[in-house]
Design a protein around this motif. Structure first.
Motif, PDB file in Angstrom:
ATOM      1  N   PHE A  17       0.888  -1.167   0.000  1.00 42.02           N
ATOM      2  CA  PHE A  17       0.000   0.000   0.000  1.00 42.02           C
ATOM      3  C   PHE A  17       0.921   1.210   0.000  1.00 42.02           C
ATOM      4  O   PHE A  17       1.514   1.530   1.033  1.00 42.02           O
ATOM      5  CB  PHE A  17      -0.922   0.002   1.223  1.00 42.02           C
ATOM      6  N   PHE A  20       4.303   1.043   1.887  1.00 41.72           N
ATOM      7  CA  PHE A  20       4.180   0.077   2.987  1.00 41.72           C
ATOM      8  C   PHE A  20       3.904  -1.326   2.442  1.00 41.72           C
ATOM      9  O   PHE A  20       2.985  -1.530   1.647  1.00 41.72           O
ATOM     10  CB  PHE A  20       3.042   0.511   3.920  1.00 41.72           C
ATOM     11  N   ALA A  22       2.363  -4.569   2.978  1.00 47.18           N
ATOM     12  CA  ALA A  22       1.395  -5.245   3.847  1.00 47.18           C
ATOM     13  C   ALA A  22       1.589  -6.755   3.800  1.00 47.18           C
ATOM     14  O   ALA A  22       1.316  -7.456   4.767  1.00 47.18           O
ATOM     15  CB  ALA A  22      -0.031  -4.887   3.436  1.00 47.18           C
ATOM     16  N   PRO A  41      -1.423 -11.397  15.016  1.00 46.72           N
ATOM     17  CA  PRO A  41      -1.996 -10.239  15.696  1.00 46.72           C
ATOM     18  C   PRO A  41      -2.610  -9.260  14.698  1.00 46.72           C
ATOM     19  O   PRO A  41      -2.342  -9.330  13.498  1.00 46.72           O
ATOM     20  CB  PRO A  41      -0.792  -9.609  16.407  1.00 46.72           C
ATOM     21  N   SER A  42      -3.412  -8.362  15.208  1.00 47.39           N
ATOM     22  CA  SER A  42      -4.057  -7.345  14.388  1.00 47.39           C
ATOM     23  C   SER A  42      -3.008  -6.578  13.581  1.00 47.39           C
ATOM     24  O   SER A  42      -1.958  -6.216  14.102  1.00 47.39           O
ATOM     25  CB  SER A  42      -4.829  -6.398  15.310  1.00 47.39           C
ATOM     26  N   GLY A  43      -3.267  -6.382  12.297  1.00 52.02           N
ATOM     27  CA  GLY A  43      -2.356  -5.604  11.446  1.00 52.02           C
ATOM     28  C   GLY A  43      -1.264  -6.407  10.777  1.00 52.02           C
ATOM     29  O   GLY A  43      -0.431  -5.843  10.063  1.00 52.02           O
ATOM     30  N   CYS A  44      -1.233  -7.741  10.961  1.00 47.14           N
ATOM     31  CA  CYS A  44      -0.125  -8.537  10.410  1.00 47.14           C
ATOM     32  C   CYS A  44      -0.323  -8.881   8.936  1.00 47.14           C
ATOM     33  O   CYS A  44       0.574  -9.440   8.309  1.00 47.14           O
ATOM     34  CB  CYS A  44       0.105  -9.798  11.227  1.00 47.14           C
ATOM     35  N   GLY A  45      -1.524  -8.600   8.394  1.00 45.85           N
ATOM     36  CA  GLY A  45      -1.722  -8.838   6.962  1.00 45.85           C
ATOM     37  C   GLY A  45      -2.681  -9.973   6.623  1.00 45.85           C
ATOM     38  O   GLY A  45      -2.768 -10.383   5.461  1.00 45.85           O
ATOM     39  N   LYS A  46      -3.432 -10.467   7.612  1.00 45.33           N
ATOM     40  CA  LYS A  46      -4.346 -11.595   7.382  1.00 45.33           C
ATOM     41  C   LYS A  46      -5.446 -11.233   6.375  1.00 45.33           C
ATOM     42  O   LYS A  46      -5.686 -11.956   5.417  1.00 45.33           O
ATOM     43  CB  LYS A  46      -5.001 -12.040   8.710  1.00 45.33           C
ATOM     44  N   THR A  47      -6.115 -10.114   6.629  1.00 46.56           N
ATOM     45  CA  THR A  47      -7.212  -9.710   5.749  1.00 46.56           C
ATOM     46  C   THR A  47      -6.687  -9.374   4.360  1.00 46.56           C
ATOM     47  O   THR A  47      -7.307  -9.700   3.351  1.00 46.56           O
ATOM     48  CB  THR A  47      -7.964  -8.510   6.365  1.00 46.56           C
ATOM     49  N   THR A  48      -5.520  -8.746   4.298  1.00 49.37           N
ATOM     50  CA  THR A  48      -4.903  -8.448   3.002  1.00 49.37           C
ATOM     51  C   THR A  48      -4.710  -9.737   2.211  1.00 49.37           C
ATOM     52  O   THR A  48      -5.078  -9.820   1.033  1.00 49.37           O
ATOM     53  CB  THR A  48      -3.548  -7.738   3.211  1.00 49.37           C
TER      54      THR A  48
HETATM   55  N1  LIG Z   1      -6.186  -0.095   1.871  1.00 49.34           N
HETATM   56  C1  LIG Z   1      -5.121   0.067   2.664  1.00 49.34           C
HETATM   57  N2  LIG Z   1      -4.322   1.148   2.554  1.00 49.34           N
HETATM   58  C2  LIG Z   1      -3.238   1.305   3.339  1.00 49.34           C
HETATM   59  N3  LIG Z   1      -2.861   0.433   4.303  1.00 49.34           N
HETATM   60  C3  LIG Z   1      -3.621  -0.654   4.471  1.00 49.34           C
HETATM   61  C4  LIG Z   1      -4.791  -0.901   3.674  1.00 49.34           C
HETATM   62  N4  LIG Z   1      -5.337  -2.073   4.079  1.00 49.34           N
HETATM   63  C5  LIG Z   1      -4.549  -2.533   5.081  1.00 49.34           C
HETATM   64  N5  LIG Z   1      -3.522  -1.699   5.319  1.00 49.34           N
HETATM   65  C6  LIG Z   1      -2.464  -1.902   6.312  1.00 49.34           C
HETATM   66  O1  LIG Z   1      -1.862  -3.145   6.055  1.00 49.34           O
HETATM   67  C7  LIG Z   1      -1.581  -3.826   7.274  1.00 49.34           C
HETATM   68  C8  LIG Z   1      -2.252  -5.169   7.310  1.00 49.34           C
HETATM   69  O2  LIG Z   1      -3.651  -4.960   7.387  1.00 49.34           O
HETATM   70  P1  LIG Z   1      -4.663  -6.170   7.460  1.00 49.34           P
HETATM   71  O3  LIG Z   1      -4.377  -7.125   6.370  1.00 49.34           O
HETATM   72  O4  LIG Z   1      -6.029  -5.604   7.518  1.00 49.34           O
HETATM   73  O5  LIG Z   1      -4.273  -6.820   8.866  1.00 49.34           O
HETATM   74  P2  LIG Z   1      -5.050  -7.899   9.781  1.00 49.34           P
HETATM   75  O6  LIG Z   1      -6.229  -8.390   9.007  1.00 49.34           O
HETATM   76  O7  LIG Z   1      -4.037  -8.965  10.056  1.00 49.34           O
HETATM   77  O8  LIG Z   1      -5.434  -7.192  11.028  1.00 49.34           O
HETATM   78  C9  LIG Z   1      -2.009  -2.899   8.388  1.00 49.34           C
HETATM   79  O9  LIG Z   1      -0.884  -2.169   8.855  1.00 49.34           O
HETATM   80  C10 LIG Z   1      -3.003  -1.979   7.717  1.00 49.34           C
HETATM   81  O10 LIG Z   1      -3.030  -0.721   8.344  1.00 49.34           O
END
Ligand SMILES: Nc1ncnc2c1ncn2[C@@H]1O[C@H](COP(=O)(O)OP(=O)(O)O)[C@@H](O)[C@H]1O
Ligand SMILES: [Mg+2]
Length: 359
Positions: A17, A20, A22, A41-48
């Protein structure tokens, strides 16, 4: 090499992103029918990572295969996946049956077949009697069952779930975990499940991908990530551990000898590869790695607190000079012999801990 035998395969998939990262190059192969959890943990990239698999995000690098078919450039609706989110994302103006049938109508399935398959999916999640209700007339658990039925009704080759139960209270969450696992096994549908809850991951998964800061650190069975963590992050994130500073005494190809707190532990050699004898190491001790010792032998300490769990108890012990450690003792013995404040001596237990270079 073809990827035809994998239900899902990621070859070096990455996502940025802006500047950054992700997700760093992720490599993953999932077998048909397997239940794999992305845990971290939260923010590690799971949802991405899940959104890349689903097609909601476009990968910057790498290739994605579903059922052996290259889908890196394929839109979401052509990927043959069912998705369940944390927020149920149901259509409020449609009743349960129409919500569940949505994906079938979008695919042009006949009305008769839609009715039959919706009925079947609702029976599977035990909501047959609720077909005519609106989402707002359902509890959170029921709404999430509707979302699950809606994802399964299209008979996807891949089921993706992103923290689906985290909005539910503990008892309901456990009930839903059992139910999902039962349905998943019955259907044999390949499943990628996202959670930050290690207990949830341990109880449901065939294998767990432990993630930290955009990387899959270890992909292994629940037993593997618990007993043979490959990174200190994994050792600290999965299960309870206290860290004891020690020294490497020596190692052969398989195991290493480590001295900590006056005790000598045998640990796997792999995590200590390249560490010189005499160097400081951190031993990750779980409650089963120590046991009470008789007489004057072993590591001395005082019981700080006690968690009584019925059949067993976990003691938090302040040692003389080696910090705090935990150990597990029979519940009855804990009540009688080791209340808070009692002196205790500890010896090395039968299970083997892991150690990493001192961090
Ligand atoms: N659309 C986006 N733009 C910028 N940063 C993003 C975006 N989506 C996620 N991030 C960042 O990427 C990292 C991983 O996010 P995410 O995959 O949602 O983590 P998780 O699901 O593990 O909590 C986080 O630091 C988040 O802030
Ligand atoms: Mg997330």
């Amino acid at each position: 090499m073809s990827g035809t035998e994998d239900a899902l395969r990621l070859d070096g998939v990455g996502k940025q992103f802006g500047t950054f990262t992700a997700l760093h190059e992720a490599w993953l192969r999932v077998r048909p029918g397997e239940f794999v959890t992305l845990l971290g943990p939260s923010g590690c990239g799971k949802t991405t990572l899940l959104n890349l698999i689903a097609g909601f995000l476009e990968a910057d690098a790498g290739e994605i295969f579903i059922g052996g078919k290259l889908v890196t450039q394929t839109p979401v609706w052509e990927r043959d996946i069912g998705i369940v989110f944390q927020s149920y994302a149901l259509f409020p103006h449609m009743d349960v049956a129409r919500n569940v049938g949505y994906g079938l109508r979008a695919r042009g399935v006949s009305r008769a077949e839609e009715a039959a398959r919706v009925a079947e999916a609702l029976a599977m999640v035990r909501l047959s009697s609720m077909a005519g209700r609106r989402p707002r007339q359902l509890s959170g658990g029921q709404q999430q069952r509707v979302a699950l039925a809606r994802a399964l009704v299209i008979r996807p080759s891949l089921l993706l779930l992103d923290e689906p139960f985290s909005a539910l209270d503990r008892n309901l969450r456990m009930e839903m975990q059992f139910e999902l696992k039962e349905i998943q096994q019955k259907l044999g549908v390949t499943t990628i499940f996202v959670t930050h809850d290690q207990a949830e991951a341990m109880s449901m998964s065939d294998r767990i991908a432990v993630m930290s800061e955009g990387r899959i650190l270890q992909l292994d069975t629940p037993e593997g990530v618990y007993r043979r963590p490959a990174h200190r992050f994994v050792a600290g994130f999965i299960g309870d551990a206290t860290v004891l500073r020690g020294r490497l005494k020596g190692m052969d190809g398989v195991s290493a000898g480590v001295e900590a707190g006056g005790l000598t532990f045998s640990v796997p050699a792999a995590p200590l590869e390249g560490t010189a004898p005499g160097a400081e190491v951190d031993v990750f001790l779980r409650p089963e790695h120590l046991q009470p010792a008789e007489g004057e032998a072993g590591l001395a300490g005082t019981v700080v607190s006690r968690a009584y769990l019925g059949d067993r108890a976990e003691l938090l012990v302040q040692t003389e000079g080696a910090g705090r450690v935990m150990l597990r003792v029979p519940g009855l013995a804990a009540l009688e012999r080791w209340p808070a404040g009692a002196p205790i001596r500890m010896a090395v237990g039968s299970a083997e801990p892991v150690a990493f270079p001192a961090g």
